[in-house]
Design a protein around this motif. Structure first.
Motif, PDB file in Angstrom:
ATOM      1  N   GLY A  52      33.067  49.936  42.297  1.00  0.00           N
ATOM      2  CA  GLY A  52      34.163  49.529  41.445  1.00  0.00           C
ATOM      3  C   GLY A  52      34.604  48.098  41.687  1.00  0.00           C
ATOM      4  N   ARG A 123      29.071  40.422  35.740  1.00  0.00           N
ATOM      5  CA  ARG A 123      30.211  41.266  36.123  1.00  0.00           C
ATOM      6  C   ARG A 123      30.097  42.685  35.583  1.00  0.00           C
ATOM      7  NH1 ARG A 123      31.947  36.081  35.113  1.00  0.00           N
ATOM      8  NH2 ARG A 123      32.932  35.053  36.901  1.00  0.00           N
ATOM      9  N   HIS A 125      29.419  46.483  36.359  1.00  0.00           N
ATOM     10  CA  HIS A 125      29.377  47.402  37.500  1.00  0.00           C
ATOM     11  C   HIS A 125      27.983  47.996  37.667  1.00  0.00           C
ATOM     12  CE1 HIS A 125      33.588  47.284  38.436  1.00  0.00           C
ATOM     13  NE2 HIS A 125      33.952  47.725  37.253  1.00  0.00           N
ATOM     14  N   ASP A 269      37.994  49.935  41.137  1.00  0.00           N
ATOM     15  CA  ASP A 269      38.130  49.055  39.985  1.00  0.00           C
ATOM     16  C   ASP A 269      39.617  48.892  39.652  1.00  0.00           C
ATOM     17  OD1 ASP A 269      37.250  47.433  37.966  1.00  0.00           O
ATOM     18  OD2 ASP A 269      36.699  49.058  36.608  1.00  0.00           O
ATOM     19  N   HIS A 271      42.133  47.310  38.075  1.00  0.00           N
ATOM     20  CA  HIS A 271      42.585  46.421  37.005  1.00  0.00           C
ATOM     21  C   HIS A 271      44.109  46.406  36.859  1.00  0.00           C
ATOM     22  CE1 HIS A 271      38.782  45.155  35.193  1.00  0.00           C
ATOM     23  NE2 HIS A 271      38.332  46.382  35.387  1.00  0.00           N
ATOM     24  N   ARG A 316      36.722  40.362  42.895  1.00  0.00           N
ATOM     25  CA  ARG A 316      37.634  40.378  41.762  1.00  0.00           C
ATOM     26  C   ARG A 316      38.226  38.986  41.563  1.00  0.00           C
ATOM     27  NH1 ARG A 316      37.555  45.516  40.436  1.00  0.00           N
ATOM     28  NH2 ARG A 316      39.030  45.178  38.731  1.00  0.00           N
ATOM     29  N   ASP A 327      40.694  41.447  37.728  1.00  0.00           N
ATOM     30  CA  ASP A 327      39.535  41.792  36.910  1.00  0.00           C
ATOM     31  C   ASP A 327      38.246  41.484  37.668  1.00  0.00           C
ATOM     32  OD1 ASP A 327      41.222  42.609  34.783  1.00  0.00           O
ATOM     33  OD2 ASP A 327      41.523  40.498  34.248  1.00  0.00           O
ATOM     34  N   HIS A 328      37.112  41.767  37.041  1.00  0.00           N
ATOM     35  CA  HIS A 328      35.826  41.622  37.708  1.00  0.00           C
ATOM     36  C   HIS A 328      35.586  40.183  38.137  1.00  0.00           C
ATOM     37  CE1 HIS A 328      34.281  45.366  35.309  1.00  0.00           C
ATOM     38  NE2 HIS A 328      35.336  45.622  36.058  1.00  0.00           N
TER      39      HIS A 328
END
Length: 408
Positions: A52, A123, A125, A269, A271, A316, A327-328
């Motif tokens: 993630g 970016r 996953h 992940d 976000h 990130r 974010d990524h």
């Protein structure tokens, strides 16, 4: 007695599920045993994949960088205040949800590698995890993992001959030709001992092969999950991480158990709502921290010869988004823990967080190739040569040299 087509299909499916589920460890008896080294070292290696994308800037914060606080805003760590960090040195601070890792760091049994990344620069996953676990420079290249190829490359008779895949599916990093055995904790209520005994006795007469597999599987599963390791009532993702670590440690502590293991923790992940003492990242890092402590406790005397590598597919963004998340990104951290680690240090060629220094004007710029860290561990801990690492384990990576001095 007759059985219709649907019933026969159901029986075959049930029998297969029983063989692959409760008796998953039956194959263990057929895996070659290890040979203890002449120097009495008996190394263990655990690879933990965080799926993630871990926020490395929030996990190990560059508090000494003058641009950090402005970029990470409301979720930034500081030496004191609302989000106080555990200072690792005068520049870097560790997230407060990781007191066990902080203790290991002070004891020089844990280290941080910062501004690290794989060779992947997009970016996605899916592709990022493929590169992380396959060991190739790009995605979609192979269906085997670098850790499996490392086991396969060890000399015949070496003490490490098999891998332990932890979870419902084998992570790509451990897939390949080298033998592996799988274990996943079962959260459903388990059958009483007398029920299991009756099942074994029933199949002993009807299907001896199934009976033998079931008997071995039940015995080995009991080793992995004792009463002290059953999940607590109301358990959550944090407890699940710790349960996995407790079971894996017990199996790896056995004299005839596996020496290499891989597992994956999902959910990184972040976000939205990433920060704060009860934010998503704090909960996740607390689970990881507890899992590392459970490995230490469960491995006992073998902790001395253990290295745990924690890695993620990418980092990130340096700047938080509008939902107090990130974010990524690209650059992140890798963590090392274990009695064999030369710890007590943050290993970093720090690039700085000024706008001109960010990767694509948004991410922590990577200055260390993760493959160098992985190669360094495999070279010093398991004894693989630089040539094997460059050609077989991480193909076409001759330009990436193993990091030196990571393992004592």
């Amino acid at each position: 007695m007759t059985m219709d087509c649907e019933s026969r299909t159901s029986w075959r499916a049930s029998r297969r599920a029983l063989l692959l589920g409760g008796a998953a460890f039956a194959a263990w008896a057929y895996i070659p045993k290890f040979a203890r080294a002449a120097d009495a070292r008996d190394p263990r290696l655990v690879v933990i994949i965080l799926r993630g994308a871990l926020d490395g800037l929030a996990t190990v914060a560059p508090i000494g960088d003058p641009d950090y606080a402005g970029l990470h805003g409301s979720i930034a760590l500081a030496k004191d205040g609302a989000h106080p960090a555990s200072m690792l040195d005068s520049f870097f601070g560790l997230h407060p949800a990781m007191p066990e890792f902080a203790r290991m760091y002070r004891d020089k049994k844990a280290a941080v590698v910062h501004a690290v990344a794989t060779s992947y620069r997009e970016r996605s996953h899916f592709d990022g995890q493929d590169v992380l676990e396959s060991g190739f420079a790009g995605p979609g290249r192979v269906q085997s993992g670098w850790l499996n190829r490392a086991i396969e490359a060890l000399p015949a008779g070496e003490r490490v001959t098999s891998g332990l895949a932890i979870g419902p599916t084998t992570p790509l990093v451990l897939r390949g030709a080298a033998p592996t055995v799988g274990w996943a904790p079962v959260n459903l209520p388990t059958a009483a001992d007398d029920t299991a005994t009756r099942l074994v006795e029933l199949y002993r007469h009807r299907d001896p092969a199934l009976a033998q597999a079931l008997s071995q599987g039940l015995q080995l599963d009991k080793i992995a999950i004792g009463d002290e390791m059953k999940p607590k009532s109301g358990g959550n993702a944090v407890e699940a991480m710790r349960q996995v670590a407790r079971g894996a440690a017990k199996l790896m502590a056995a004299d005839d158990g596996p020496r290499v293991a891989a597992l994956a923790f999902d959910g990184w992940d972040t976000h939205a709502q990433e920060g704060g003492p009860v934010g998503r990242l704090a909960q996740l890092l607390g689970g990881l921290d507890g899992a590392l402590a459970d490995f230490e406790k469960g491995l006992g005397a073998h902790w001395r010869d253990t290295v745990i590598v924690v890695a993620t597919e990418f980092g990130r963004t340096a700047k938080i988004n509008g939902t107090e998340g990130t974010d990524h990104g690209t650059g992140t951290v890798a963590l090392l823990a274990g009695g064999a680690v030369k710890g007590g240090r943050v290993i970093a060629d720090w690039p700085g967080l000024k706008p001109a220094n960010l990767f694509e004007a948004r991410d922590l710029a990577p200055t260390t190739d993760l493959r160098a860290i992985l190669k360094g561990v495999l070279h010093d801990h398991l004894g693989l040569s630089e040539r094997v690492l460059a050609e077989r384990v991480f193909p076409d990576s001759g330009m990436v040299k193993p990091a030196k001095g990571l393992v004592g």
